[in-house]
Design a protein around this motif. Structure first.
Motif, PDB file in Angstrom:
ATOM      1  N   ASP A  31       0.705  -1.276   0.068  1.00 54.07           N
ATOM      2  CA  ASP A  31       0.015  -0.047  -0.064  1.00 54.07           C
ATOM      3  C   ASP A  31       0.807   1.289   0.069  1.00 54.07           C
ATOM      4  OD1 ASP A  31      -2.607   1.377   0.687  1.00 54.07           O
ATOM      5  OD2 ASP A  31      -1.384   2.118   2.167  1.00 54.07           O
ATOM      6  N   ILE A  32       1.843   1.234   0.699  1.00 52.00           N
ATOM      7  CA  ILE A  32       2.670   2.362   0.886  1.00 52.00           C
ATOM      8  C   ILE A  32       3.446   2.751  -0.297  1.00 52.00           C
ATOM      9  CG2 ILE A  32       4.889   3.103   1.652  1.00 52.00           C
ATOM     10  CD1 ILE A  32       3.809   1.931   4.740  1.00 52.00           C
ATOM     11  N   ALA A  33       3.846   1.486  -0.936  1.00 50.41           N
ATOM     12  CA  ALA A  33       4.682   1.612  -2.302  1.00 50.41           C
ATOM     13  C   ALA A  33       3.885   2.150  -3.583  1.00 50.41           C
ATOM     14  CB  ALA A  33       5.366   0.260  -2.484  1.00 50.41           C
ATOM     15  N   SER A  34       2.517   1.735  -3.312  1.00 48.86           N
ATOM     16  CA  SER A  34       1.785   2.174  -4.444  1.00 48.86           C
ATOM     17  C   SER A  34       1.399   3.509  -4.425  1.00 48.86           C
ATOM     18  CB  SER A  34       0.381   1.291  -4.571  1.00 48.86           C
ATOM     19  OG  SER A  34      -0.354   1.452  -3.321  1.00 48.86           O
ATOM     20  N   VAL A  35       0.708   4.151  -3.081  1.00 52.38           N
ATOM     21  CA  VAL A  35       0.548   5.423  -2.868  1.00 52.38           C
ATOM     22  C   VAL A  35       1.999   6.350  -3.296  1.00 52.38           C
ATOM     23  CG1 VAL A  35      -0.354   7.145  -1.362  1.00 52.38           C
ATOM     24  CG2 VAL A  35      -1.191   5.026  -1.420  1.00 52.38           C
ATOM     25  N   SER A  36       2.830   5.876  -2.959  1.00 56.80           N
ATOM     26  CA  SER A  36       4.376   6.546  -3.167  1.00 56.80           C
ATOM     27  C   SER A  36       4.500   6.759  -4.596  1.00 56.80           C
ATOM     28  CB  SER A  36       5.628   5.841  -2.532  1.00 56.80           C
ATOM     29  OG  SER A  36       6.804   6.261  -2.875  1.00 56.80           O
ATOM     30  N   GLU A  37       4.047   5.683  -5.356  1.00 56.09           N
ATOM     31  CA  GLU A  37       4.379   5.897  -6.745  1.00 56.09           C
ATOM     32  C   GLU A  37       3.351   6.790  -7.564  1.00 56.09           C
ATOM     33  OE1 GLU A  37       5.569   5.131 -10.793  1.00 56.09           O
ATOM     34  OE2 GLU A  37       6.239   5.284  -8.735  1.00 56.09           O
TER      35      GLU A  37
ATOM     36  N   GLU B 221       4.185  18.819 -12.926  1.00 57.96           N
ATOM     37  CA  GLU B 221       5.570  19.615 -12.505  1.00 57.96           C
ATOM     38  C   GLU B 221       5.283  20.263 -11.408  1.00 57.96           C
ATOM     39  OE1 GLU B 221       5.333  21.970 -16.153  1.00 57.96           O
ATOM     40  OE2 GLU B 221       5.795  20.298 -17.454  1.00 57.96           O
ATOM     41  N   ARG B 222       5.257  19.722 -10.215  1.00 55.60           N
ATOM     42  CA  ARG B 222       5.012  20.247  -8.906  1.00 55.60           C
ATOM     43  C   ARG B 222       6.190  19.452  -7.953  1.00 55.60           C
ATOM     44  NH1 ARG B 222      -0.030  22.406  -7.837  1.00 55.60           N
ATOM     45  NH2 ARG B 222       1.239  23.116  -6.002  1.00 55.60           N
ATOM     46  N   TRP B 223       7.574  19.377  -8.465  1.00 54.32           N
ATOM     47  CA  TRP B 223       8.236  18.938  -7.749  1.00 54.32           C
ATOM     48  C   TRP B 223       8.691  19.666  -6.545  1.00 54.32           C
ATOM     49  CZ3 TRP B 223      10.485  14.050  -7.125  1.00 54.32           C
ATOM     50  CH2 TRP B 223      10.073  13.184  -7.992  1.00 54.32           C
ATOM     51  N   THR B 224       8.549  21.175  -6.901  1.00 51.49           N
ATOM     52  CA  THR B 224       9.284  22.151  -6.090  1.00 51.49           C
ATOM     53  C   THR B 224       8.442  22.820  -5.324  1.00 51.49           C
ATOM     54  OG1 THR B 224       9.377  23.738  -7.705  1.00 51.49           O
ATOM     55  CG2 THR B 224      11.475  22.494  -7.767  1.00 51.49           C
ATOM     56  N   SER B 225       7.062  22.208  -5.260  1.00 54.72           N
ATOM     57  CA  SER B 225       5.983  22.813  -4.393  1.00 54.72           C
ATOM     58  C   SER B 225       6.302  22.316  -2.904  1.00 54.72           C
ATOM     59  CB  SER B 225       4.505  22.242  -4.674  1.00 54.72           C
ATOM     60  OG  SER B 225       4.286  22.625  -6.028  1.00 54.72           O
ATOM     61  N   PRO B 226       6.112  23.135  -2.039  1.00 58.38           N
ATOM     62  CA  PRO B 226       5.988  22.750  -0.492  1.00 58.38           C
ATOM     63  C   PRO B 226       4.874  21.451  -0.420  1.00 58.38           C
ATOM     64  CG  PRO B 226       5.757  24.829  -0.650  1.00 58.38           C
ATOM     65  CD  PRO B 226       5.692  24.574  -1.918  1.00 58.38           C
ATOM     66  N   LEU B 227       5.579  20.283   0.094  1.00 55.65           N
ATOM     67  CA  LEU B 227       4.566  18.986   0.000  1.00 55.65           C
ATOM     68  C   LEU B 227       4.293  18.670   1.435  1.00 55.65           C
ATOM     69  CD1 LEU B 227       6.632  17.024  -2.546  1.00 55.65           C
ATOM     70  CD2 LEU B 227       4.774  18.546  -3.053  1.00 55.65           C
ATOM     71  N   TYR B 228       2.926  18.088   1.463  1.00 57.96           N
ATOM     72  CA  TYR B 228       2.459  17.580   2.694  1.00 57.96           C
ATOM     73  C   TYR B 228       1.455  16.300   2.486  1.00 57.96           C
ATOM     74  CZ  TYR B 228       3.366  22.457   4.462  1.00 57.96           C
ATOM     75  OH  TYR B 228       3.900  23.514   4.677  1.00 57.96           O
ATOM     76  N   LEU B 229       1.281  15.625   3.638  1.00 57.00           N
ATOM     77  CA  LEU B 229       0.647  14.647   3.676  1.00 57.00           C
ATOM     78  C   LEU B 229      -0.453  14.798   4.742  1.00 57.00           C
ATOM     79  CD1 LEU B 229       3.131  11.470   3.516  1.00 57.00           C
ATOM     80  CD2 LEU B 229       2.023  12.707   1.660  1.00 57.00           C
TER      81      LEU B 229
ATOM     82  N   LEU C 156       4.545   6.453   4.590  1.00 58.50           N
ATOM     83  CA  LEU C 156       4.941   7.079   3.270  1.00 58.50           C
ATOM     84  C   LEU C 156       6.300   8.173   3.531  1.00 58.50           C
ATOM     85  CD1 LEU C 156       1.736   7.834   1.492  1.00 58.50           C
ATOM     86  CD2 LEU C 156       3.791   6.888   0.676  1.00 58.50           C
ATOM     87  N   ALA C 157       6.095   9.008   4.591  1.00 53.22           N
ATOM     88  CA  ALA C 157       7.139   9.760   5.032  1.00 53.22           C
ATOM     89  C   ALA C 157       8.503   9.282   4.983  1.00 53.22           C
ATOM     90  CB  ALA C 157       6.907  10.445   6.304  1.00 53.22           C
ATOM     91  N   GLY C 158       8.766   8.166   5.461  1.00 51.78           N
ATOM     92  CA  GLY C 158       9.958   7.428   5.330  1.00 51.78           C
ATOM     93  C   GLY C 158      10.418   6.824   4.038  1.00 51.78           C
ATOM     94  N   HIS C 159       9.416   6.213   3.354  1.00 55.62           N
ATOM     95  CA  HIS C 159       9.369   5.672   1.904  1.00 55.62           C
ATOM     96  C   HIS C 159       9.851   6.805   0.859  1.00 55.62           C
ATOM     97  CE1 HIS C 159       8.759   2.263  -0.932  1.00 55.62           C
ATOM     98  NE2 HIS C 159       8.380   3.228  -1.864  1.00 55.62           N
ATOM     99  N   LEU C 160       9.190   8.016   1.042  1.00 55.00           N
ATOM    100  CA  LEU C 160       9.391   9.180   0.215  1.00 55.00           C
ATOM    101  C   LEU C 160      10.946   9.594   0.274  1.00 55.00           C
ATOM    102  CD1 LEU C 160       5.939  10.684   0.095  1.00 55.00           C
ATOM    103  CD2 LEU C 160       7.040   9.535  -1.777  1.00 55.00           C
ATOM    104  N   ALA C 161      11.243   9.703   1.650  1.00 57.14           N
ATOM    105  CA  ALA C 161      12.474  10.287   2.047  1.00 57.14           C
ATOM    106  C   ALA C 161      13.557   9.375   1.258  1.00 57.14           C
ATOM    107  CB  ALA C 161      12.722  10.294   3.499  1.00 57.14           C
TER     108      ALA C 161
END
Length: 511
Positions: free
Chosen positions: A181-187, A197-205, A218-223
């Protein structure tokens, strides 16, 4: 745990107009979605509409994108398509600098409809002010407490929730587990940042219930993938399932639920007069100190607990929970949630809600040990089912004959919690690691005193055991509301939650 959300409506009366986007209104939309058309060749179905609303004193024009995001395997074949609804504000500023928040609920097996139409999105469900089950028919209104004035919003439905589907049924097991689940939402998040094209936006979950488990993971997976977050908002949190798992060999959970039992008994006026006269924060502070101290120590003694001490514990537990001493004695000082929910108002032939214990249900068999249904679930599920199905087809213009799986539908079977023998599932360690790798990451935690699914004391206990470096502890902000699992059920708590979230975003967006 199933997340449910709701919204108070007495202050919501603003008109929202929706109409298809023109070619000039799609600067942040992939070509597949231009002019509201779906591009079947790209395995996408993206529909864009333009809207306007008012939040506070500010009139906001925004675009809504409803569609499917394909997920690919290692050989670039589509394995699943995830449904999402994104709201992006039209702004003269550089779009990638505007905060972007990904939102989801939990279950596991829930769509994101609860946060979407309950607290964050521009529309909300109209419900009674009092904690009662509303009569049909149901309708939506404008959300004066929407978070859209502070951040763009993307609501994600994991595979087999909402309109999200795996290509083949046998692929579901890949997505239906803690790590899958974490991997799919991360993808999905990676794909969204790339396509829009939002790679430089301030990002929140922001996640609710099991969605907090997902958000922390996800916080750990995305990091690990080089995607740093500005903030994570956890609503009705479970980071360590030991804190909510009742069992013969797990005494901890019994102690962590007692403060929520006390809050519920206080709300329904079942406590002794001296306790009933206390304010709710004052009451739960006293009960929490006892439950995590003397009471937990007594439970830890098991059969070695002396009779005199056992009698003392019985009297104190009955005093704090509104239950009879005989009931506490017969249950050996250990009261699981389902027994409490039925016992507290048994003489009135009523049970209290699990997700929000303000809600009451009439019982058919007052002698049975457990409630026949959760009245707090019954209060929200029909309204959210009806209004979302109407909204997505008419105002968002996303038309399909597929059923929208609000909760627990589709092909979701047994959830893969991980290999046997590793203990209780937990993602607090992933959150701690993410904060260690990115010391600017901030966390806002929102809990409800009347939540009997993810008790506030269990959340506080988990946070106290993250083993964060002292310099990082100031990055975690905890707030508790006088409501339940979905604190935005309660009008004042809804307003406070928006205010807390707005301040949190202002303090952490890095701009």
């Amino acid at each position: 745990m199933r997340p449910w959300s709701l919204l108070m409506t007495s202050v919501l009366a603003i008109h929202l107009a929706g109409f298809p986007a023109s070619a000039d209104d799609t600067k942040e939309t992939p070509k597949a979605a231009e002019k509201g058309k779906a591009d079947e060749k790209d395995d996408d179905k993206l529909i864009v509409t333009q809207h306007e609303t008012k939040i506070g004193e500010e009139s906001i024009k925004y675009r809504a994108t409803a569609g499917l995001m394909p997920l690919h395997d290692a050989s670039d074949k589509v394995e699943a398509r995830m449904f999402f609804v994104a709201y992006t504000v039209d702004t003269k500023e550089d779009q990638p600098r505007r905060p972007l928040m990904f939102a989801f609920n939990g279950g596991p097996g829930s769509s994101s409809v609860w946060l979407h139409l309950g607290a964050l999105g521009p529309k909300c469900v109209v419900v009674p002010v009092d904690p009662t089950i509303p009569p049909p028919p149901y309708r939506l209104t404008e959300n004066a407490q929407s978070w859209l004035d502070k951040t763009d919003l993307v609501f994600i439905d994991p595979v087999e929730t909402g309109y999200s589907r795996a290509i083949k049924p046998e692929l579901n097991k890949k997505f239906h587990g803690l790590q899958g689940d974490i991997a799919s939402v991360s993808e999905f998040i990676r794909m969204y940042l790339t396509r829009y094209e939002r790679w430089t936006s301030p990002l929140y979950l922001v996640g609710e219930s099991y969605g907090t488990t997902r958000a922390a993971g996800l916080a750990g997976h995305l990091a690990d993938k080089g995607i740093a977050l500005n903030g994570v908002i956890l609503i009705s949190t479970v980071l360590d399932f030991q804190t909510i798992g009742f069992g013969r060999a797990n005494e901890l959970t019994y102690s962590l639920f007692v403060p929520s039992f006390a809050a519920t008994a206080w709300y329904h006026k079942k406590l002794p007069a001296d306790l009933q006269g206390l304010g709710l924060p004052e009451l739960v502070t006293e009960v929490t100190k006892w439950a995590e101290g003397d009471y937990l120590a007594a439970l830890g003694k098991g059969d070695r607990l002396p009779d005199e001490e056992r009698t003392t514990m019985i009297k104190r537990l009955a005093r704090y929970t509104g239950l009879s001493e005989r009931f506490v004695d017969l249950n050996d000082l250990r009261i699981p949630q389902h027994l409490f929910s039925k016992e507290l108002l048994r003489d009135e032939r009523k049970s209290v809600g699990r997700f929000d214990s303000r809600y009451l249900g009439f019982v058919g068999n007052a002698g049975s040990p457990s409630p026949e249904f959760d009245p707090s679930e019954a209060a929200v599920r029909p309204a959210y089912t009806a209004t979302f199905n109407q909204y997505v087809r008419t105002e968002l213009n996303f038309k399909t004959d597929a059923p929208y799986h609000i909760l627990g539908g589709g092909q979701i079977g047994a959830w893969d919690w991980g290999a046997p023998g590793i203990g209780y599932p937990e993602t607090g360690s992933a959150l701690r690691e993410a904060m260690g790798k990115n010391p600017h990451l901030k966390v806002l935690v929102a809990s409800g005193y009347l939540d009997l699914a993810t008790p506030f004391a269990a959340t506080d206990y988990s946070l106290a055991h993250l083993k964060l470096a002292s310099a990082l502890r100031k990055n975690v902000q905890v707030t508790t509301y006088e409501a339940g699992h979905m604190m935005y059920l309660h009008g004042p708590s809804l307003i406070k939650l928006k205010r807390d979230a707005a301040q949190f975003i202002d303090d952490s967006d890095g701009r």
